[in-house]
Design a protein around this motif. Sequence first.
Motif, PDB file in Angstrom:
ATOM      1  N   PHE A   1       4.458   5.771   3.877  1.00  0.00           N
ATOM      2  CA  PHE A   1       5.306   5.928   2.703  1.00  0.00           C
ATOM      3  C   PHE A   1       5.129   7.321   2.105  1.00  0.00           C
ATOM      4  O   PHE A   1       6.095   7.929   1.643  1.00  0.00           O
ATOM      5  CB  PHE A   1       4.981   4.846   1.661  1.00  0.00           C
ATOM      6  CG  PHE A   1       5.617   3.517   1.939  1.00  0.00           C
ATOM      7  CD1 PHE A   1       5.501   2.899   3.171  1.00  0.00           C
ATOM      8  CD2 PHE A   1       6.325   2.856   0.958  1.00  0.00           C
ATOM      9  CE1 PHE A   1       6.079   1.660   3.422  1.00  0.00           C
ATOM     10  CE2 PHE A   1       6.911   1.621   1.191  1.00  0.00           C
ATOM     11  CZ  PHE A   1       6.786   1.027   2.428  1.00  0.00           C
ATOM     12  N   ALA A   2       3.909   7.837   2.114  1.00  0.00           N
ATOM     13  CA  ALA A   2       3.670   9.200   1.633  1.00  0.00           C
ATOM     14  C   ALA A   2       4.406  10.204   2.507  1.00  0.00           C
ATOM     15  O   ALA A   2       4.944  11.201   2.016  1.00  0.00           O
ATOM     16  CB  ALA A   2       2.172   9.497   1.610  1.00  0.00           C
ATOM     17  N   MET A   3       4.451   9.947   3.810  1.00  0.00           N
ATOM     18  CA  MET A   3       5.150  10.836   4.728  1.00  0.00           C
ATOM     19  C   MET A   3       6.644  10.876   4.399  1.00  0.00           C
ATOM     20  O   MET A   3       7.235  11.949   4.325  1.00  0.00           O
ATOM     21  CB  MET A   3       4.959  10.385   6.174  1.00  0.00           C
ATOM     22  CG  MET A   3       5.724  11.244   7.167  1.00  0.00           C
ATOM     23  SD  MET A   3       6.002  10.463   8.758  1.00  0.00           S
ATOM     24  CE  MET A   3       6.947   9.025   8.331  1.00  0.00           C
TER      25      MET A   3
ATOM     26  N   ALA B   1       0.827  -1.211   0.000  1.00  0.00           N
ATOM     27  CA  ALA B   1       0.000   0.000   0.000  1.00  0.00           C
ATOM     28  C   ALA B   1       0.856   1.253   0.000  1.00  0.00           C
ATOM     29  O   ALA B   1       0.372   2.348  -0.309  1.00  0.00           O
ATOM     30  CB  ALA B   1      -0.935   0.006   1.204  1.00  0.00           C
ATOM     31  N   GLY B   2       2.123   1.112   0.344  1.00  0.00           N
ATOM     32  CA  GLY B   2       3.021   2.254   0.317  1.00  0.00           C
ATOM     33  C   GLY B   2       3.329   2.747  -1.083  1.00  0.00           C
ATOM     34  O   GLY B   2       3.608   3.933  -1.273  1.00  0.00           O
TER      35      GLY B   2
ATOM     36  N   PHE C   1       3.410   7.641  -4.881  1.00  0.00           N
ATOM     37  CA  PHE C   1       2.935   8.351  -6.068  1.00  0.00           C
ATOM     38  C   PHE C   1       1.944   9.457  -5.706  1.00  0.00           C
ATOM     39  O   PHE C   1       1.983  10.540  -6.288  1.00  0.00           O
ATOM     40  CB  PHE C   1       2.314   7.367  -7.072  1.00  0.00           C
ATOM     41  CG  PHE C   1       3.329   6.485  -7.733  1.00  0.00           C
ATOM     42  CD1 PHE C   1       4.322   7.016  -8.540  1.00  0.00           C
ATOM     43  CD2 PHE C   1       3.301   5.118  -7.539  1.00  0.00           C
ATOM     44  CE1 PHE C   1       5.274   6.202  -9.142  1.00  0.00           C
ATOM     45  CE2 PHE C   1       4.245   4.294  -8.140  1.00  0.00           C
ATOM     46  CZ  PHE C   1       5.228   4.835  -8.949  1.00  0.00           C
ATOM     47  N   SER C   2       1.080   9.189  -4.745  1.00  0.00           N
ATOM     48  CA  SER C   2       0.117  10.210  -4.322  1.00  0.00           C
ATOM     49  C   SER C   2       0.824  11.406  -3.714  1.00  0.00           C
ATOM     50  O   SER C   2       0.482  12.562  -4.001  1.00  0.00           O
ATOM     51  CB  SER C   2      -0.869   9.627  -3.304  1.00  0.00           C
ATOM     52  OG  SER C   2      -1.616   8.591  -3.885  1.00  0.00           O
ATOM     53  N   ALA C   3       1.805  11.138  -2.877  1.00  0.00           N
ATOM     54  CA  ALA C   3       2.555  12.239  -2.262  1.00  0.00           C
ATOM     55  C   ALA C   3       3.263  13.063  -3.329  1.00  0.00           C
ATOM     56  O   ALA C   3       3.231  14.295  -3.276  1.00  0.00           O
ATOM     57  CB  ALA C   3       3.556  11.693  -1.254  1.00  0.00           C
TER      58      ALA C   3
END
Length: 146
Positions: free
Chosen positions: A61-63, A5-6, A11-13
Amino acid sequence: MISLAGIPGFFSAAYFIEKNGRKPTLIVVLIGCAVFAYLYGTASSLQTLIGFGLGMQFFLFAMWSSLYAYTPELYPTRARATGTGFASSVGRFGSLLGPYIVAVVLPTLGNSGVFALGAACFIAAALSVAILGEETKGRVLEEISA
């Protein structure tokens, strides 16, 4: 499997960093980390554990991708490597303290207390960025360091 899920978290971040800026993206993902860390610690079934774990990994992962895009821009060019390295070493110091803190919290507050403490740390980080952080999107790095 939960760590997968990371990948969309990265990619979103990246997308939201360029669309909305570094500071607001980091604040949102830190709050997301807090929410899912707390929920993960209170999961009562395998299904909720997996679901909250997926959410937690997405935001963690976004962080990291947000943090590594944002932090270097806060230092002047002449001190960028030193500043980023120092900030990273402070985090490493925290990772050394973490197990000892968990050893104290776990027997008294249980698993949910450990994850609630983690969530509180993410909220503290989000507040720190909100209050002390400086938006760097679209700015010349020399302007930021002046």
